[in-house]
Design a protein around this motif. Sequence first.
Motif, PDB file in Angstrom:
ATOM      1  N   MET A 166       0.611  -1.108  -0.216  1.00 41.32           N
ATOM      2  CA  MET A 166       0.129   0.145  -0.148  1.00 41.32           C
ATOM      3  C   MET A 166       0.877   1.285   0.146  1.00 41.32           C
ATOM      4  SD  MET A 166      -2.980   1.295   2.596  1.00 41.32           S
ATOM      5  CE  MET A 166      -1.940   1.762   4.208  1.00 41.32           C
ATOM      6  N   SER A 167       0.514   2.165  -0.717  1.00 43.29           N
ATOM      7  CA  SER A 167       1.175   3.528  -0.730  1.00 43.29           C
ATOM      8  C   SER A 167       0.360   4.868  -0.261  1.00 43.29           C
ATOM      9  CB  SER A 167       1.784   3.924  -2.419  1.00 43.29           C
ATOM     10  OG  SER A 167       0.414   3.993  -2.918  1.00 43.29           O
ATOM     11  N   GLY A 168       0.972   5.731  -0.325  1.00 41.58           N
ATOM     12  CA  GLY A 168       0.259   7.002   0.136  1.00 41.58           C
ATOM     13  C   GLY A 168      -0.788   7.397  -0.838  1.00 41.58           C
ATOM     14  N   ALA A 169      -0.411   6.944  -2.225  1.00 43.71           N
ATOM     15  CA  ALA A 169      -1.460   7.350  -3.260  1.00 43.71           C
ATOM     16  C   ALA A 169      -2.709   6.251  -3.084  1.00 43.71           C
ATOM     17  CB  ALA A 169      -1.061   7.268  -4.390  1.00 43.71           C
ATOM     18  N   ASP A 170      -2.482   5.178  -2.446  1.00 40.77           N
ATOM     19  CA  ASP A 170      -3.619   4.271  -2.090  1.00 40.77           C
ATOM     20  C   ASP A 170      -4.373   4.701  -0.997  1.00 40.77           C
ATOM     21  OD1 ASP A 170      -2.873   2.410  -4.307  1.00 40.77           O
ATOM     22  OD2 ASP A 170      -1.478   1.443  -2.776  1.00 40.77           O
ATOM     23  N   LEU A 171      -4.012   5.446   0.113  1.00 44.43           N
ATOM     24  CA  LEU A 171      -4.530   5.847   1.132  1.00 44.43           C
ATOM     25  C   LEU A 171      -5.175   6.955   0.667  1.00 44.43           C
ATOM     26  CD1 LEU A 171      -5.041   5.486   4.116  1.00 44.43           C
ATOM     27  CD2 LEU A 171      -3.345   6.935   4.748  1.00 44.43           C
ATOM     28  N   ALA A 172      -4.699   7.846  -0.028  1.00 44.53           N
ATOM     29  CA  ALA A 172      -5.137   9.210  -0.484  1.00 44.53           C
ATOM     30  C   ALA A 172      -6.636   8.714  -1.390  1.00 44.53           C
ATOM     31  CB  ALA A 172      -4.454   9.860  -1.377  1.00 44.53           C
ATOM     32  N   HIS A 173      -6.523   7.631  -2.309  1.00 40.06           N
ATOM     33  CA  HIS A 173      -7.564   7.247  -2.948  1.00 40.06           C
ATOM     34  C   HIS A 173      -8.766   6.778  -2.276  1.00 40.06           C
ATOM     35  CE1 HIS A 173      -9.833   5.666  -6.520  1.00 40.06           C
ATOM     36  NE2 HIS A 173      -9.786   4.515  -5.883  1.00 40.06           N
ATOM     37  N   ALA A 174      -8.123   5.920  -1.376  1.00 40.51           N
ATOM     38  CA  ALA A 174      -9.368   5.268  -0.299  1.00 40.51           C
ATOM     39  C   ALA A 174     -10.177   6.649   0.482  1.00 40.51           C
ATOM     40  CB  ALA A 174      -8.697   4.508   0.581  1.00 40.51           C
ATOM     41  N   ALA A 175      -9.489   7.414   0.890  1.00 42.18           N
ATOM     42  CA  ALA A 175      -9.945   8.700   1.495  1.00 42.18           C
ATOM     43  C   ALA A 175     -10.881   9.157   0.665  1.00 42.18           C
ATOM     44  CB  ALA A 175      -8.726   9.533   2.067  1.00 42.18           C
ATOM     45  N   LEU A 176     -10.525   9.574  -0.795  1.00 46.64           N
ATOM     46  CA  LEU A 176     -11.502  10.459  -1.528  1.00 46.64           C
ATOM     47  C   LEU A 176     -12.696   9.560  -2.047  1.00 46.64           C
ATOM     48  CD1 LEU A 176      -8.648  11.564  -4.193  1.00 46.64           C
ATOM     49  CD2 LEU A 176     -10.213  12.749  -2.832  1.00 46.64           C
ATOM     50  N   GLU A 177     -12.822   8.181  -1.761  1.00 47.53           N
ATOM     51  CA  GLU A 177     -13.930   7.371  -1.976  1.00 47.53           C
ATOM     52  C   GLU A 177     -14.969   7.621  -0.870  1.00 47.53           C
ATOM     53  OE1 GLU A 177     -12.251   3.387  -2.054  1.00 47.53           O
ATOM     54  OE2 GLU A 177     -12.366   3.165  -4.324  1.00 47.53           O
ATOM     55  N   LEU A 178     -14.486   8.093   0.217  1.00 49.95           N
ATOM     56  CA  LEU A 178     -15.297   8.391   1.424  1.00 49.95           C
ATOM     57  C   LEU A 178     -16.049   9.858   1.322  1.00 49.95           C
ATOM     58  CD1 LEU A 178     -12.818   6.897   3.987  1.00 49.95           C
ATOM     59  CD2 LEU A 178     -15.318   6.045   3.230  1.00 49.95           C
ATOM     60  N   VAL A 179     -15.452  10.914   0.454  1.00 53.58           N
ATOM     61  CA  VAL A 179     -16.129  12.154   0.270  1.00 53.58           C
ATOM     62  C   VAL A 179     -17.618  11.925  -0.038  1.00 53.58           C
ATOM     63  CG1 VAL A 179     -16.224  14.231  -1.386  1.00 53.58           C
ATOM     64  CG2 VAL A 179     -13.942  13.122  -0.270  1.00 53.58           C
ATOM     65  N   GLY A 180     -18.339  12.674   0.950  1.00 49.37           N
ATOM     66  CA  GLY A 180     -19.853  12.770   0.702  1.00 49.37           C
ATOM     67  C   GLY A 180     -20.332  11.813   1.853  1.00 49.37           C
ATOM     68  N   THR A 181     -19.710  10.892   2.451  1.00 49.46           N
ATOM     69  CA  THR A 181     -20.300  10.004   3.577  1.00 49.46           C
ATOM     70  C   THR A 181     -20.667  10.981   4.750  1.00 49.46           C
ATOM     71  OG1 THR A 181     -18.688   8.353   2.819  1.00 49.46           O
ATOM     72  CG2 THR A 181     -19.544   8.365   5.195  1.00 49.46           C
ATOM     73  N   ARG A 182     -21.694  10.585   5.185  1.00 47.35           N
ATOM     74  CA  ARG A 182     -22.636  11.474   6.392  1.00 47.35           C
ATOM     75  C   ARG A 182     -21.447  11.390   7.681  1.00 47.35           C
ATOM     76  NH1 ARG A 182     -27.487   9.359   9.969  1.00 47.35           N
ATOM     77  NH2 ARG A 182     -26.003   9.316  11.625  1.00 47.35           N
ATOM     78  N   PHE A 183     -21.338  12.640   8.288  1.00 46.59           N
ATOM     79  CA  PHE A 183     -20.652  12.937   9.656  1.00 46.59           C
ATOM     80  C   PHE A 183     -21.528  12.383  10.515  1.00 46.59           C
ATOM     81  CE2 PHE A 183     -20.131  15.034  13.588  1.00 46.59           C
ATOM     82  CZ  PHE A 183     -18.765  14.910  13.524  1.00 46.59           C
ATOM     83  N   ARG A 184     -20.925  11.609  11.454  1.00 42.91           N
ATOM     84  CA  ARG A 184     -21.180  11.047  12.784  1.00 42.91           C
ATOM     85  C   ARG A 184     -20.365  11.038  13.829  1.00 42.91           C
ATOM     86  NH1 ARG A 184     -22.781   5.359  13.211  1.00 42.91           N
ATOM     87  NH2 ARG A 184     -21.946   5.179  15.496  1.00 42.91           N
ATOM     88  N   TRP A 185     -20.549  11.592  14.797  1.00 42.06           N
ATOM     89  CA  TRP A 185     -19.511  11.483  16.001  1.00 42.06           C
ATOM     90  C   TRP A 185     -19.371  10.240  16.496  1.00 42.06           C
ATOM     91  CZ3 TRP A 185     -15.523  13.485  18.004  1.00 42.06           C
ATOM     92  CH2 TRP A 185     -15.196  13.246  19.168  1.00 42.06           C
ATOM     93  N   LEU A 186     -18.199   9.840  16.398  1.00 36.99           N
ATOM     94  CA  LEU A 186     -17.643   8.430  16.954  1.00 36.99           C
ATOM     95  C   LEU A 186     -18.082   7.472  16.043  1.00 36.99           C
ATOM     96  CD1 LEU A 186     -18.554   8.216  20.664  1.00 36.99           C
ATOM     97  CD2 LEU A 186     -16.072   8.768  19.520  1.00 36.99           C
ATOM     98  N   GLY A 187     -18.326   8.011  14.631  1.00 43.46           N
ATOM     99  CA  GLY A 187     -18.734   6.897  13.421  1.00 43.46           C
ATOM    100  C   GLY A 187     -17.585   6.236  12.950  1.00 43.46           C
ATOM    101  N   ARG A 188     -17.662   5.069  12.895  1.00 43.54           N
ATOM    102  CA  ARG A 188     -16.677   3.944  12.491  1.00 43.54           C
ATOM    103  C   ARG A 188     -17.296   3.374  10.975  1.00 43.54           C
ATOM    104  NH1 ARG A 188     -14.834   7.211  14.954  1.00 43.54           N
ATOM    105  NH2 ARG A 188     -13.838   6.821  16.915  1.00 43.54           N
ATOM    106  N   ASP A 189     -18.215   3.493  10.502  1.00 41.76           N
ATOM    107  CA  ASP A 189     -18.940   2.809   9.485  1.00 41.76           C
ATOM    108  C   ASP A 189     -19.403   3.742   8.239  1.00 41.76           C
ATOM    109  OD1 ASP A 189     -20.124   0.996   7.686  1.00 41.76           O
ATOM    110  OD2 ASP A 189     -21.527   0.001   8.921  1.00 41.76           O
ATOM    111  N   PRO A 190     -18.674   3.783   7.149  1.00 43.17           N
ATOM    112  CA  PRO A 190     -19.206   4.569   6.279  1.00 43.17           C
ATOM    113  C   PRO A 190     -20.749   4.595   5.882  1.00 43.17           C
ATOM    114  CG  PRO A 190     -17.286   3.440   5.643  1.00 43.17           C
ATOM    115  CD  PRO A 190     -17.802   2.683   6.782  1.00 43.17           C
ATOM    116  N   ALA A 191     -21.353   3.437   6.271  1.00 42.29           N
ATOM    117  CA  ALA A 191     -22.765   3.086   5.894  1.00 42.29           C
ATOM    118  C   ALA A 191     -23.726   4.033   6.868  1.00 42.29           C
ATOM    119  CB  ALA A 191     -23.171   1.753   6.175  1.00 42.29           C
ATOM    120  N   THR A 192     -22.979   4.292   8.081  1.00 43.05           N
ATOM    121  CA  THR A 192     -23.842   5.102   9.043  1.00 43.05           C
ATOM    122  C   THR A 192     -23.230   6.373   9.565  1.00 43.05           C
ATOM    123  OG1 THR A 192     -22.997   3.992  10.754  1.00 43.05           O
ATOM    124  CG2 THR A 192     -24.840   3.041   9.897  1.00 43.05           C
TER     125      THR A 192
END
Length: 132
Positions: free
Chosen positions: A1-27
């Motif tokens: 895994m590279s930094g680019a992979d981590l950046a890409h994985a983070a970009l896939e999460l853009v738009g996910t709902r905010f939830r305090w203590l949230g650990r699941d992208p679905a919630t």
Amino acid sequence: MSGADLAHAALELVGTRFRWLGRDPATGLDCLGVLVAALARCGRPVVLPRRYPLRRTGLPDLDALAQAAGLVVTSGLAVPGDVLLVRPAPLQVHLAIHATASRVVHAHAAARRVVLGPPAPDWHELGRWRLP
């Protein structure tokens, strides 16, 4: 895994709902949840404490989390995949992941979602980690 992979994985999460203590992208995710979800998408799952205070002067377990994920302390110019610890307010800390040298992915409580944008000009950098 590279930094680019981590950046890409983070970009896939853009738009996910905010939830305090949230650990699941679905919630919903908070800033630490964004990091954990991005790492998991890259095959580097980490275990977190169940609860932590919203406002405090530091996250003493963050170095252990970084080490468990294979991240190392870094400085200098930011590169995609760098994990940034900042202080946006006197008693608050926040995490973001660099998608590019000038844009970060982070859980934005006021926007109620995970966003991509420039780091806020008033963020005081406390630390940064990177995949070696």
